[in-house]
Motif scaffolding. Sequence first.
Motif, mmCIF file in Angstrom:
data_model
loop_
_atom_site.group_PDB
_atom_site.id
_atom_site.type_symbol
_atom_site.label_atom_id
_atom_site.label_comp_id
_atom_site.label_asym_id
_atom_site.label_seq_id
_atom_site.Cartn_x
_atom_site.Cartn_y
_atom_site.Cartn_z
ATOM 1 N N LYS A 13 0.832 -1.209 0.000
ATOM 2 C CA LYS A 13 0.000 0.000 0.000
ATOM 3 C C LYS A 13 0.866 1.259 0.000
ATOM 4 C CE LYS A 13 -3.486 2.267 2.864
ATOM 5 N NZ LYS A 13 -4.255 2.182 4.098
ATOM 6 N N GLU A 14 1.896 1.290 0.831
ATOM 7 C CA GLU A 14 2.758 2.468 0.928
ATOM 8 C C GLU A 14 3.552 2.694 -0.350
ATOM 9 O OE1 GLU A 14 3.149 4.915 3.626
ATOM 10 O OE2 GLU A 14 1.170 4.022 3.625
ATOM 11 N N VAL A 15 4.054 1.628 -0.963
ATOM 12 C CA VAL A 15 4.819 1.770 -2.205
ATOM 13 C C VAL A 15 3.935 2.315 -3.316
ATOM 14 C CG1 VAL A 15 6.027 0.495 -4.026
ATOM 15 C CG2 VAL A 15 6.610 0.098 -1.632
ATOM 16 N N ARG A 16 2.676 1.924 -3.347
ATOM 17 C CA ARG A 16 1.758 2.424 -4.376
ATOM 18 C C ARG A 16 1.507 3.926 -4.249
ATOM 19 N NH1 ARG A 16 -1.797 -1.957 -2.882
ATOM 20 N NH2 ARG A 16 -1.106 -3.767 -4.023
ATOM 21 N N ARG A 17 1.582 4.462 -3.045
ATOM 22 C CA ARG A 17 1.238 5.873 -2.861
ATOM 23 C C ARG A 17 2.423 6.774 -2.546
ATOM 24 N NH1 ARG A 17 -1.654 7.535 2.120
ATOM 25 N NH2 ARG A 17 -0.036 7.225 3.624
ATOM 26 N N ARG A 18 3.622 6.244 -2.404
ATOM 27 C CA ARG A 18 4.802 7.037 -2.045
ATOM 28 C C ARG A 18 5.873 6.899 -3.133
ATOM 29 N NH1 ARG A 18 3.225 9.752 2.592
ATOM 30 N NH2 ARG A 18 2.256 8.328 4.051
ATOM 31 N N THR A 19 5.992 7.891 -3.977
ATOM 32 C CA THR A 19 6.964 7.826 -5.068
ATOM 33 C C THR A 19 8.398 7.779 -4.548
ATOM 34 O OG1 THR A 19 6.859 10.232 -5.293
ATOM 35 C CG2 THR A 19 5.456 8.939 -6.751
ATOM 36 N N CYS A 37 14.335 13.730 -4.689
ATOM 37 C CA CYS A 37 12.956 13.668 -4.212
ATOM 38 C C CYS A 37 12.660 14.891 -3.368
ATOM 39 C CB CYS A 37 12.718 12.388 -3.408
ATOM 40 S SG CYS A 37 13.764 12.222 -1.969
ATOM 41 N N GLY A 38 11.413 15.049 -3.034
ATOM 42 C CA GLY A 38 11.046 16.135 -2.145
ATOM 43 C C GLY A 38 10.492 17.353 -2.847
ATOM 44 N N THR A 39 9.943 17.168 -4.044
ATOM 45 C CA THR A 39 9.347 18.318 -4.719
ATOM 46 C C THR A 39 8.136 18.839 -3.961
ATOM 47 O OG1 THR A 39 8.053 16.853 -6.141
ATOM 48 C CG2 THR A 39 10.152 17.634 -6.998
ATOM 49 N N TYR A 40 7.559 17.978 -3.164
ATOM 50 C CA TYR A 40 6.502 18.394 -2.247
ATOM 51 C C TYR A 40 6.574 17.490 -1.024
ATOM 52 C CZ TYR A 40 3.914 14.384 -4.022
ATOM 53 O OH TYR A 40 3.536 13.121 -4.376
ATOM 54 N N GLY A 41 6.046 17.938 0.059
ATOM 55 C CA GLY A 41 6.077 17.166 1.294
ATOM 56 C C GLY A 41 7.203 17.614 2.209
ATOM 57 N N MET A 42 7.299 16.948 3.330
ATOM 58 C CA MET A 42 8.297 17.320 4.325
ATOM 59 C C MET A 42 9.612 16.584 4.082
ATOM 60 S SD MET A 42 5.875 17.608 7.755
ATOM 61 C CE MET A 42 6.484 16.105 8.346
ATOM 62 N N HIS A 46 10.770 12.257 3.602
ATOM 63 C CA HIS A 46 11.490 11.652 2.478
ATOM 64 C C HIS A 46 12.779 11.006 2.971
ATOM 65 C CE1 HIS A 46 8.922 13.233 -0.703
ATOM 66 N NE2 HIS A 46 8.877 14.366 -0.023
ATOM 67 N N ARG A 47 13.497 11.690 3.819
ATOM 68 C CA ARG A 47 14.766 11.180 4.348
ATOM 69 C C ARG A 47 14.541 9.893 5.142
ATOM 70 N NH1 ARG A 47 16.204 15.140 7.660
ATOM 71 N NH2 ARG A 47 15.634 13.944 9.483
ATOM 72 N N GLU A 48 13.477 9.843 5.922
ATOM 73 C CA GLU A 48 13.175 8.640 6.696
ATOM 74 C C GLU A 48 12.882 7.444 5.791
ATOM 75 O OE1 GLU A 48 10.052 9.598 9.428
ATOM 76 O OE2 GLU A 48 11.363 10.883 10.635
ATOM 77 N N PHE A 49 12.172 7.660 4.695
ATOM 78 C CA PHE A 49 11.913 6.574 3.740
ATOM 79 C C PHE A 49 13.230 6.026 3.203
ATOM 80 C CE2 PHE A 49 7.620 8.613 2.555
ATOM 81 C CZ PHE A 49 6.957 7.868 3.503
ATOM 82 N N VAL A 50 14.108 6.926 2.793
ATOM 83 C CA VAL A 50 15.390 6.514 2.215
ATOM 84 C C VAL A 50 16.226 5.765 3.252
ATOM 85 C CG1 VAL A 50 17.557 7.346 1.228
ATOM 86 C CG2 VAL A 50 15.388 8.361 0.497
#
Length: 69
Positions: A13-19, A37-42, A46-50
Amino acid sequence: MERRGVSVEYAKKEVRRRTTLIGTLLLKFGYGDGLICGTYGMHRLHREFVETVLGRREGVDHLYTGKTC
């Protein structure tokens, strides 16, 4: 040993909605050389995902976070 992480269903689910996750997984499996990454959002999110997907090499203290002009 206790399993750590998330369920398969939640991960899908998360992979489908988080580029950012899609891009990070592409890096992990050798389909890319870098990720912007990070064109929008906090930024923190993004850093935590990576960091969660890739982690850090031994001796690396922080990720590079370029500044925008």
